[in-house]
Design an enzyme around this catalytic site. Structure first.
Site, short mmCIF file in Angstrom:
data_model
loop_
_atom_site.label_atom_id
_atom_site.label_comp_id
_atom_site.label_asym_id
_atom_site.label_seq_id
_atom_site.Cartn_x
_atom_site.Cartn_y
_atom_site.Cartn_z
N ALA A 121 0.83 -1.21 0.00
CA ALA A 121 0.00 0.00 0.00
C ALA A 121 0.86 1.26 0.00
O ALA A 121 0.35 2.37 0.06
CB ALA A 121 -0.93 0.01 1.21
N GLU A 158 17.27 -4.60 0.72
CA GLU A 158 16.21 -4.33 -0.27
C GLU A 158 16.81 -4.08 -1.66
O GLU A 158 16.32 -4.57 -2.67
CB GLU A 158 15.35 -3.14 0.18
CG GLU A 158 14.21 -2.83 -0.76
CD GLU A 158 12.87 -2.60 -0.08
OE1 GLU A 158 12.78 -2.70 1.16
OE2 GLU A 158 11.91 -2.30 -0.80
N ASP A 170 12.62 4.89 3.72
CA ASP A 170 11.73 4.00 4.48
C ASP A 170 12.43 3.43 5.71
O ASP A 170 11.87 3.41 6.82
CB ASP A 170 11.25 2.85 3.60
CG ASP A 170 10.53 3.33 2.36
OD1 ASP A 170 10.26 4.54 2.26
OD2 ASP A 170 10.24 2.49 1.49
N TYR A 222 9.09 3.95 -11.90
CA TYR A 222 10.06 4.43 -10.91
C TYR A 222 11.45 4.55 -11.54
O TYR A 222 12.13 5.58 -11.40
CB TYR A 222 10.07 3.46 -9.71
CG TYR A 222 10.97 3.85 -8.58
CD1 TYR A 222 10.51 4.69 -7.56
CD2 TYR A 222 12.28 3.39 -8.50
CE1 TYR A 222 11.33 5.05 -6.51
CE2 TYR A 222 13.12 3.74 -7.45
CZ TYR A 222 12.64 4.56 -6.46
OH TYR A 222 13.46 4.91 -5.42
P1 ADP Z 1 5.38 -1.96 0.60
O1 ADP Z 1 6.73 -1.90 1.24
O2 ADP Z 1 4.95 -0.66 0.04
O3 ADP Z 1 4.33 -2.56 1.48
P2 ADP Z 1 6.80 -3.70 -1.17
O4 ADP Z 1 6.44 -4.30 -2.49
O5 ADP Z 1 8.01 -2.86 -1.09
O6 ADP Z 1 5.50 -2.93 -0.67
O7 ADP Z 1 6.96 -4.85 -0.10
C1 ADP Z 1 5.96 -5.81 0.07
C2 ADP Z 1 6.59 -7.18 0.18
O8 ADP Z 1 7.30 -7.30 1.43
C3 ADP Z 1 5.58 -8.31 0.22
O9 ADP Z 1 5.20 -8.69 -1.09
C4 ADP Z 1 6.36 -9.39 0.93
O10 ADP Z 1 7.26 -10.02 0.03
C5 ADP Z 1 7.18 -8.60 1.94
N1 ADP Z 1 6.46 -8.53 3.22
C6 ADP Z 1 5.91 -7.44 3.79
N2 ADP Z 1 5.32 -7.76 4.97
C7 ADP Z 1 5.49 -9.07 5.14
C8 ADP Z 1 5.12 -10.01 6.16
N3 ADP Z 1 4.42 -9.64 7.23
N4 ADP Z 1 5.49 -11.29 5.99
C9 ADP Z 1 6.19 -11.68 4.91
N5 ADP Z 1 6.57 -10.87 3.94
C10 ADP Z 1 6.24 -9.57 4.03
MG MG Z 2 8.52 -1.35 0.22
#
Ligand code: ADP
Ligand code: MG
Length: 378
Positions: A121, A158, A170, A222
């Site tokens: 999100a 990351e 972040d 991006y």
């Molecule tokens: P954002 O950081 O904006 O939420 P991103 O695409 O950068 O979106 O990161 C999301 C990804 O991080 C998920 O698809 C998953 O791979 C990982 N992730 C986030 N929270 C969790 C969680 N609670 N458990 C496992 N993986 C997670």
């Molecule tokens: Mg992210």
């Protein structure tokens, strides 16, 4: 969230060594400035990733996530390298790798993860996971690692392990956040200043609207924006757009590149002005026009908004918001709105109504309360 500790104890027959957490974040203002050596002004959310951790017996590490049901992912924290762990666990294994690369000792670990940061999100669920794992690894190692170093470790995971070319905002927000404070980050040198943002004292709220817009082409766009910014800096002969001012812009011949640069230059100025107002004790309502101008700049000059976020911003203003803008990288994600505490319901209703009229999924609205950065829970 002692549930991770309970789950850990049930599964392993012993309590974890400790439970650590790190929050998601919202950026108040300063979008796409972080990879231009510029300024950002995020704060940590009350939403967190929590990790129960202990040393593992044997030669393998295991990580489970409540959000990723199924078998645990296994890897060797002591030897894992980029490319070995795909999927969500890359955020975890990558943090182990970057922690070791930074010179800290690391054996095998058992990790149990839970998070209430909405995924994808734009609230940085990924940095929350990396930073929670980072503080857990430091805690297990008994190493006193400062927050900026841990943020850099998390960012490296990351960038180089997961392969997402993001800036460092972040992770710095997740590590440095504090209740009632904004994290003013100068990304050139990673210096941090905490700025007061006491909304209840002024009968204000900052609403976060998760538009749930489908993320379209976000990573490709991006990269394209980063390339445009590099082209603009090259055209001006400066190391980064941080070093350019409004008077320089006419020297950029290409119309699109000039607009991209104008967003970065004016956005940096808006961050600095926001900090000046809030640090000087101004009524936070004074930043409303800066939030509005930031949105217009992202929409028209940087072209990173989509109909869902533009509609949410317009509807929030129509509903009485003092200022509103998209927050995060764009192409979906969240909007923030500065609202009178007694007007929050009207703003929420206005946004919901605008979405319902268009047949869009109902947005999720919650108050964004500046909260503490990463640390140990138990
Ligand atoms: P954002 O950081 O904006 O939420 P991103 O695409 O950068 O979106 O990161 C999301 C990804 O991080 C998920 O698809 C998953 O791979 C990982 N992730 C986030 N929270 C969790 C969680 N609670 N458990 C496992 N993986 C997670
Ligand atoms: Mg992210």
């Amino acid at each position: 969230m002692s549930t991770v500790a309970d789950a850990f104890a049930t599964r392993h027959g012993a309590a974890p060594t400790g439970v650590w957490f790190a929050p998601g974040r919202v950026n108040l203002i300063g979008e796409h400035t972080d990879y231009n050596d510029g300024f950002v002004l995020p704060f940590a959310l009350p939403h967190r990733a929590v990790v129960a951790a202990a040393p593992a017996a044997g030669g393998r590490s295991r990580v489970r996530s409540v959000q990723e049901p199924g078998a645990p992912v296994e890897f060797s924290a002591a030897s894992v390298v980029p490319g070995e762990v795909p999927g969500w666990a890359a955020y975890v294994a990558g943090t182990c790798w970057a922690f070791r690369e930074a010179g800290y000792p690391l054996g095998e670990v058992e990790l149990e993860l839970d998070s209430d940061v909405p995924v994808g999100a734009g609230l940085s669920s990924s940095a929350a996971v990396e930073c929670a794992v980072g503080v857990a690894l430091a805690g297990l190692a008994g190493a006193d690692v400062d927050p900026t170093t841990l943020a850099r470790i998390a960012r490296r995971a990351e960038n180089e392990f997961v392969g997402a070319p993001t800036g460092g905002m972040d992770q710095m927000a997740s590590m440095h956040g504090r209740a009632g404070r904004l994290v003013f980050l100068d990304t050139r040198g990673d210096t941090v200043e905490l700025v007061p943002f006491d909304l209840p004292a002024h009968d204000l709220e900052l609403l976060v609207v998760d538009t749930r817009a489908p993320h379209a082409h976000a990573s490709g766009e991006y990269g394209a924006r980063r390339a445009d910014c590099e082209a603009a800096a090259a055209a001006l002969g400066v190391p980064a757009l941080r070093d350019a001012g409004p008077d320089d812009l006419p020297r950029i011949a290409d119309e699109r590149i000039r607009r991209r640069a104008r967003h970065i230059v004016t956005e940096n100025a808006r961050v600095v002005e926001t900090v000046r107002l809030l640090s000087g004790g101004a009524d936070p309502r004074a930043i409303g026009p800066l939030l509005d101008a930031s949105h217009t700049s992202m929409r028209d000059d940087f072209e990173i908004t989509v109909p869902h976020v533009d509609v949410a911003v317009e509807a929030a203003r129509d509903g009485g918001a003092t200022g509103a803008r998209m927050t995060g990288g764009g192409f979906g994600g969240c909007v923030i709105a500065l609202v009178e505490a007694d007007g929050a319901a009207a703003v929420t209703a206005s946004v919901r109504e605008a979405f319902a009229q268009r047949g869009w999924a109902e947005p999720v609205v919650f108050p964004g309360t500046p909260s503490d950065g990463a640390g140990r829970l138990t």
